[in-house]
Scaffold this active site. Structure first.
Site, PDB file in Angstrom:
ATOM      1  N   THR A 121       0.795  -1.148  -0.057  1.00 28.15           N
ATOM      2  CA  THR A 121       0.104  -0.121   0.010  1.00 28.15           C
ATOM      3  C   THR A 121       0.961   1.213  -0.103  1.00 28.15           C
ATOM      4  O   THR A 121       1.962   1.261   0.819  1.00 28.15           O
ATOM      5  CB  THR A 121      -0.866  -0.056   1.289  1.00 28.15           C
ATOM      6  OG1 THR A 121      -1.458   1.290   1.620  1.00 28.15           O
ATOM      7  CG2 THR A 121      -0.208  -0.245   2.515  1.00 28.15           C
ATOM      8  N   TYR A 145      -1.966   0.694   9.965  1.00 30.91           N
ATOM      9  CA  TYR A 145      -2.067  -0.268   8.811  1.00 30.91           C
ATOM     10  C   TYR A 145      -0.739  -0.237   7.856  1.00 30.91           C
ATOM     11  O   TYR A 145      -0.394  -1.399   7.389  1.00 30.91           O
ATOM     12  CB  TYR A 145      -3.419   0.105   8.162  1.00 30.91           C
ATOM     13  CG  TYR A 145      -3.336  -0.427   6.787  1.00 30.91           C
ATOM     14  CD1 TYR A 145      -3.642  -1.435   6.459  1.00 30.91           C
ATOM     15  CD2 TYR A 145      -3.097   0.492   5.533  1.00 30.91           C
ATOM     16  CE1 TYR A 145      -3.852  -2.035   4.922  1.00 30.91           C
ATOM     17  CE2 TYR A 145      -3.494   0.252   4.384  1.00 30.91           C
ATOM     18  CZ  TYR A 145      -3.585  -0.948   4.040  1.00 30.91           C
ATOM     19  OH  TYR A 145      -3.838  -1.795   2.601  1.00 30.91           O
TER      20      TYR A 145
END
Ligand code: UDP
Length: 308
Positions: A121, A145
């Site tokens: 990501t 995250y």
């Protein structure tokens, strides 16, 4: 294109994973799904594709799977992906993303699987000063995250040095859209992503929505993201698979268009397409949000021959 390949798709009942399964079928490959259905949906499963229900970190599940199938490659999508939730519940992210990924990689090494495509990501980058972010930008994740994915990347790199394993790490910017043939889409509940929330608003599924942060140092004060269509993203994975099969060296590549849109621009576009006026409230910044994330995607275009 490579010959027919057997590919494990973890998270194949989720949003991006389900599109990937269809892209593999369209390319003539043979996907197998592993999903724990914590956020996956039966409705997204492609017909006639074998499905294993379980967690990627559960060795009982992966032992059975790898005994029953001989995989050419693993594509690992299964993960928890909600930034604000990672801020309030970081352990969920380190356990379900980082620890489970380490276990899955170990199972792959033990089973002799030597090609691994990993969903990473843009959140690994955190706040960056540069306009376009290239892969060699320093990684300073702003939230658990992003950190959980960056740690998974590191594990994969270290294992690839020590064992017979090649990888492509794909760092997704903001994924959006749905399969043009209507075979899959984004069913996640509750929605947290901007476009899904805006679409729920214009389809009468909610009364209003909020813009999180209007005082960023961007042109209109709202955050800028690089939104990539999920089918272009799936095509990047097929290209990564072909690249590894052709003997390509491990690499890490951004997935985005290299063009950013602000939250206000996205909402204006949804209003324009739907012909509705959106009930929008300005709200404070959301924890963990970076001001601007736009990909330099030249590596993906040049090395993998990807064309959005
Ligand atoms: N956003 C917003 N309102 C919402 C949902 C998101 O203003 O209801 C903003 C969010 O703060 C971020 C951008 O939209 O700046 C994209 O957020 P999203 O959750 O879609 O993706 P992320 O970039 O967090 O992965």
């Amino acid at each position: 294109m490579a010959d027919k390949l057997k590919v494990l798709v973890t998270g194949g009942a989720g949003y991006i994973g389900s599109h990937m399964v269809f892209a593999l079928l369209d390319a003539g490959h043979q996907p197998v799904i592993l999903d724990d259905f914590s956020t996956g949906h039966d409705a997204l499963i492609a017909p006639n594709v074998p499905v294993y229900r379980g967690n990627v970190g559960d060795s009982d599940v992966t032992d059975k799977l790898f005994a029953e199938h001989s995989f050419d490659a693993v594509m690992h999508f299964a993960a928890s992906i909600i930034v604000p939730e990672s801020v309030s519940n970081p352990l969920k992210y380190y356990l379900n993303n980082t620890v489970s990924t380490a276990r899955l990689i170990r199972a792959c090494v033990d089973a002799g699987i030597d090609k691994f495509v990993f969903s990473s990501t843009a959140a690994v980058y955190g706040n960056q000063d540069a306009g376009l972010i290239a892969e060699d930008a320093p990684c300073q994740p702003e939230n658990p995250y992003g950190a959980s994915k960056l740690m998974s990347e590191q594990i994969l790199r270290d294992v690839a040095k020590a064992h017979d394993l090649s990888y492509v790490i794909l760092r997704y910017f903001n994924v959006a859209g749905a399969d043009a043939a209507g075979r899959a889409g984004q069913l996640s509940k509750p929605a947290t992503h901007l476009i899904k929330i805006a679409v729920e608003l214009v389809t009468g599924q909610r009364d209003s929505m909020q813009v999180f942060g209007t005082d960023y140092s961007t042109l209109d004060g709202t955050c800028i993201r690089d939104y990539i269509h999920v089918s272009d993203l799936s095509a990047a994975h097929v290209a990564a698979l072909d690249y590894l099969v052709a003997g390509g060296a491990s690499l890490t590549a951004n997935c985005g268009y290299g063009r950013g849109a602000s939250v206000r621009e996205v909402l204006a576009s949804v209003a324009n397409v739907s012909g509705s006026k959106l009930a929008i409230e300005n709200a404070p910044r959301r924890d963990g949000d970076a001001a601007s994330l736009v990909a330099d995607s030249s590596l993906l275009r040049d090395r993998l021959g990807w064309q959005p």
